[in-house]
Design a protein around this motif. Structure first.
Motif, PDB file in Angstrom:
ATOM      1  N   TYR A 178       0.835  -1.206   0.000  1.00  0.00           N
ATOM      2  CA  TYR A 178       0.000   0.000   0.000  1.00  0.00           C
ATOM      3  C   TYR A 178       0.868   1.255   0.000  1.00  0.00           C
ATOM      4  CZ  TYR A 178      -3.631   3.311   1.320  1.00  0.00           C
ATOM      5  OH  TYR A 178      -4.489   4.376   1.335  1.00  0.00           O
ATOM      6  N   TYR A 179       1.942   1.218   0.787  1.00  0.00           N
ATOM      7  CA  TYR A 179       2.878   2.350   0.855  1.00  0.00           C
ATOM      8  C   TYR A 179       3.493   2.634  -0.504  1.00  0.00           C
ATOM      9  CZ  TYR A 179       7.460   4.500   1.825  1.00  0.00           C
ATOM     10  OH  TYR A 179       8.572   5.298   1.802  1.00  0.00           O
ATOM     11  N   SER A 180       3.907   1.586  -1.206  1.00  0.00           N
ATOM     12  CA  SER A 180       4.589   1.761  -2.498  1.00  0.00           C
ATOM     13  C   SER A 180       3.618   2.100  -3.619  1.00  0.00           C
ATOM     14  CB  SER A 180       5.362   0.491  -2.861  1.00  0.00           C
ATOM     15  OG  SER A 180       6.310   0.182  -1.872  1.00  0.00           O
ATOM     16  N   ALA A 181       2.421   1.502  -3.595  1.00  0.00           N
ATOM     17  CA  ALA A 181       1.503   1.632  -4.732  1.00  0.00           C
ATOM     18  C   ALA A 181       0.504   2.770  -4.595  1.00  0.00           C
ATOM     19  CB  ALA A 181       0.750   0.321  -4.920  1.00  0.00           C
ATOM     20  N   ALA A 182       0.068   3.070  -3.366  1.00  0.00           N
ATOM     21  CA  ALA A 182      -1.006   4.044  -3.195  1.00  0.00           C
ATOM     22  C   ALA A 182      -0.556   5.315  -2.477  1.00  0.00           C
ATOM     23  CB  ALA A 182      -2.155   3.396  -2.419  1.00  0.00           C
ATOM     24  N   GLU A 183       0.115   5.167  -1.344  1.00  0.00           N
ATOM     25  CA  GLU A 183       0.466   6.344  -0.548  1.00  0.00           C
ATOM     26  C   GLU A 183       1.473   7.251  -1.234  1.00  0.00           C
ATOM     27  OE1 GLU A 183      -0.234   5.264   4.129  1.00  0.00           O
ATOM     28  OE2 GLU A 183       1.783   5.182   3.321  1.00  0.00           O
ATOM     29  N   LEU A 184       2.372   6.668  -2.017  1.00  0.00           N
ATOM     30  CA  LEU A 184       3.456   7.458  -2.600  1.00  0.00           C
ATOM     31  C   LEU A 184       3.136   7.971  -3.994  1.00  0.00           C
ATOM     32  CD1 LEU A 184       6.609   5.477  -1.455  1.00  0.00           C
ATOM     33  CD2 LEU A 184       5.348   7.278  -0.300  1.00  0.00           C
ATOM     34  N   TYR A 185       1.861   7.929  -4.392  1.00  0.00           N
ATOM     35  CA  TYR A 185       1.512   8.416  -5.729  1.00  0.00           C
ATOM     36  C   TYR A 185       1.902   9.892  -5.841  1.00  0.00           C
ATOM     37  CZ  TYR A 185      -1.004   9.225 -10.037  1.00  0.00           C
ATOM     38  OH  TYR A 185      -1.320   9.533 -11.329  1.00  0.00           O
ATOM     39  N   PRO A 186       2.844  10.222  -6.719  1.00  0.00           N
ATOM     40  CA  PRO A 186       3.372  11.581  -6.764  1.00  0.00           C
ATOM     41  C   PRO A 186       2.395  12.572  -7.401  1.00  0.00           C
ATOM     42  CG  PRO A 186       4.351  10.259  -8.496  1.00  0.00           C
ATOM     43  CD  PRO A 186       3.473   9.332  -7.701  1.00  0.00           C
TER      44      PRO A 186
END
Length: 348
Positions: free
Chosen positions: A174-182
């Motif tokens: 979730y951190y890599s795919a959703a939270e970090l959406y630039p």
């Protein structure tokens, strides 16, 4: 605010010093832990519960070492990477996953080792005392006794790995795919990456609380043992068992030292980091990120120093390692003498 991803960039300390430290720790950690794992798996035939815990601890250490090249690459070049590049995605996912899984597995196993050391002594003493209470006989003779059993240690370690992976993998995905959406900044090294989102913040707070819990477990084991030692000193002579008591006390102190020096600074700073990161001062935010990353590096450094700690925690490991080096030196001397003898026997 922390999510205005325009004001953070790595300093020379992060882009130069951290990669060097991670690379050195990786080399030392791989050499020491591979040697240690070889001794535990191949040279020690009869494995105690402590050996089972240490084998899993070494496995976690090797996982940290595998994460170190990712962290080195991230700090040295992450500011120049596009967020959606393969390099950034691999480093964000695998580096974060390996580092945090191994950190929490190590914490748990170190706590189990402390409990096992404490239980080994207490179950032998309190269960045999005539004045021992029913609670003491049940707790030390049956519950804590299980931590000293190799089969239970294997099941416990299997459960630890399964539980940690089941918790951390979804959070990391979730951190890599959703939270970090630039949105504003498409760099890999950015405020969004360093501060995370709501879910990863909650996960880090839970992880911080867990570090504190593990520290309290070890602290309680040590002071319970110290209290018991003071008690029996008043009532009877402990000359015959004094070396055993000193050994248990030393093991608990070593584990406390590891938690205090390596893990505690990071766990204490995380709440401070999140409390102060909601700022418009870019310089202050950069300082906070720098401190967090160096403390995380300190926590990761423990995995490279563990082979030295094993010499203090396990006499069988120390004896096997010494015999291994003596054998190598003996073989080397034998070959040298053979070569000298062969050279002297040649015709002039």
């Amino acid at each position: 605010m922390c999510y205005n991803s325009t004001c953070i960039e790595p300093s020379e300390a992060s882009s130069l010093v951290l990669p060097i430290i991670y690379n050195l720790l990786c080399i030392l950690g791989l050499l020491g832990n591979i040697l240690s794992q070889g001794i535990f798996l191949r040279k020690i035939a009869r494995k105690s519960s402590t050996h089972i815990y240490l084998i899993n601890l070494v496995t976690a250490n090797l996982l940290v070492c595998c994460a170190m090249p990712f962290m080195s690459a991230y700090f040295s070049a992450g500011y120049d990477w596009e967020y959606w590049s393969v390099k950034c995605q691999v480093v964000n996912f695998l580096g974060t996953l390996f580092l945090h899984v191994s950190m929490f597995v190590s914490l748990t196993i170190l706590s189990w080792i402390a409990i096992s050391r404490y239980a080994t002594l207490m179950k032998n003493d309190l269960t045999q005392e005539e004045n021992a209470s029913f609670y003491e006989k049940i707790f030390y003779g049956h519950i804590l006794k299980k931590f000293c059993q190799p089969n239970f240690a294997k099941k416990l370690c299997f459960f630890i790995w399964g539980a940690v992976l089941a918790i951390i993998i979804p959070v990391t995905v979730y951190y890599s795919a959703a939270e970090l959406y630039p949105k504003d900044d498409k760099r890999c090294y950015s405020q969004k990456t360093e501060c995370g989102g709501v879910i990863s913040r909650i996960a880090r707070f839970v992880g911080t609380a867990y570090i504190g819990f593990c520290f309290l477990v070890v602290l309680l084991s040590y002071y319970s043992f110290a209290s018991y030692l003071r008690k029996i000193r008043k009532g009877t002579s402990i000359t015959k068992k004094y070396s055993i008591y000193c050994s248990v006390k030393r093991h608990l102190l070593v584990i406390q030292f590891l938690l205090i020096v390596c893990f505690l600074p990071y766990s204490i700073f995380i709440p401070i980091f999140y409390a102060l990161s909601k700022t418009n001062d870019s310089q202050q935010l950069n300082y906070l990120v720098e401190i967090k990353n160096f403390l995380l590096c300190l926590a990761a450094a423990r995995s490279s120093t563990d082979p030295i700690i094993f010499l203090l925690l396990d006499k069988t490991f120390k004896r096997t390692l010494c015999n291994l080096f003596r054998k190598d030196n003996s073989q080397h001397e034998t070959r040298s003498l053979h070569q000298i003898h062969h050279g002297n026997s040649e015709p002039q």
